[in-house]
Write a protein that holds these residues in place. Structure first.
Motif, PDB file in Angstrom:
ATOM      1  N   GLU A   1       0.848  -1.186   0.000  1.00  0.00           N
ATOM      2  CA  GLU A   1       0.000   0.000   0.000  1.00  0.00           C
ATOM      3  C   GLU A   1       0.889   1.244   0.000  1.00  0.00           C
ATOM      4  O   GLU A   1       1.833   1.332   0.783  1.00  0.00           O
TER       5      GLU A   1
ATOM      6  N   ARG B   1      -4.430   6.896   0.146  1.00  0.00           N
ATOM      7  CA  ARG B   1      -3.918   5.526   0.209  1.00  0.00           C
ATOM      8  C   ARG B   1      -4.283   4.786  -1.076  1.00  0.00           C
ATOM      9  O   ARG B   1      -5.423   4.832  -1.531  1.00  0.00           O
TER      10      ARG B   1
ATOM     11  N   ALA C   1      -3.894   0.966  -2.833  1.00  0.00           N
ATOM     12  CA  ALA C   1      -3.538  -0.435  -2.644  1.00  0.00           C
ATOM     13  C   ALA C   1      -2.769  -0.956  -3.852  1.00  0.00           C
ATOM     14  O   ALA C   1      -2.988  -0.532  -4.990  1.00  0.00           O
TER      15      ALA C   1
END
Length: 265
Positions: free
Chosen positions: A189, A207, A209
């Motif tokens: 991540e 964020r 992934a």
């Protein structure tokens, strides 16, 4: 009577001598040049479209000078164009550097009119900077170089494992972009932090992934007017790579992170 006639003739001659001619009484008009540009925030390597119209004697098919000024520098002619039969013009000015710039169009003098210039139009050039070559401060080990993800090798990447990196954007940048991927068998991540000017403001967090075994995924983050950015390993296990990271800025290079900055690692 003869003396009076001579005096009258002399007086009339004096008046005629002092009276201006028709040409002196009507000075030449000045060319009027209208101008417009299509953007105020172009990217280096692209062009700014300059358009307008010229008013004045014999303004059709007239040669014009397109001039550019960078910052506080001098005006320089960068193109020569001619007006159409309708007295309009079109030009392209290539953006060669980042920062504040100006453009104007000059109509040179002719036998019928004096030279005229348009007002200036300003724009700010932006450049995509390769963050693998910009000054930074590291928080933990950061790999700067090629990385292999899902069987393909990418020549430029920043790879993190429980680490991060800081850049001084000084409020001059608008967008951070790249591709996020996990180079190992584990997912990863990427955590991006857009740091505010003072402690009284909240930082923005993004964020992204990175699934294991997947090709890098393109990502873009808005960082307008933020003085510093940081990114690195998020909460997930495994390493994470930011492939070909770039930032769009109105400067040609970033400055170093100040040593006394309270926001540095």
């Amino acid at each position: 009577m003869r003396v009076r006639a001579i005096a009258l003739t002399a007086t009339t001659g004096l008046v005629l001598a002092l009276a201006p001619t028709a040409a002196q009484a009507a000075p030449k008009p000045t060319y009027k040049v209208a101008i417009a540009i299509n953007t105020t925030a172009p990217t280096v390597g692209t062009t700014v479209k300059v358009t307008g119209k010229v008013a004045g004697p014999k303004a059709a098919k007239k040669k014009l000078l397109v001039q550019r000024k960078v910052g506080t520098g001098a005006w320089k002619t960068v193109a020569k164009v001619r007006t159409s039969t309708k007295r309009t013009y079109f030009a392209r000015v290539r953006v060669l550097t980042a920062g504040q710039q100006y453009v104007r169009v000059v109509a040179p003098k002719s036998t019928k009119a004096r030279a005229g210039s348009s007002s200036r139009r300003g724009y700010v050039g932006y450049r995509w900077l390769d963050l693998t070559t910009q000054p930074s401060e590291k928080a933990g080990p950061v790999e700067n170089g090629p990385v292999t993800i899902a069987g393909k090798t990418y020549p430029k990447a920043l790879t993190f494992s429980g680490s991060g990196i800081y850049f001084n954007t000084a409020g001059k940048c608008t967008t951070l972009r790249g591709s996020v991927g996990a180079p190992d068998a584990e997912a990863g991540e990427l955590l991006v932090i857009s740091i505010p000017t003072s402690d009284s403001e909240e930082a923005q967090e993004f964020r992204t992934a990175a699934p294991a075994g997947a090709a890098p995924k393109a990502a873009s983050y808005a960082i307008t007017k933020r003085p510093m950015i940081a990114f690195g390993h998020g909460d997930a296990a495994g390493r994470v790579s930011f492939v070909a990271p770039q930032v769009r800025c109105s400067v040609n290079a970033l400055s170093a992170v100040p040593e006394d900055s309270p926001m540095a690692p």
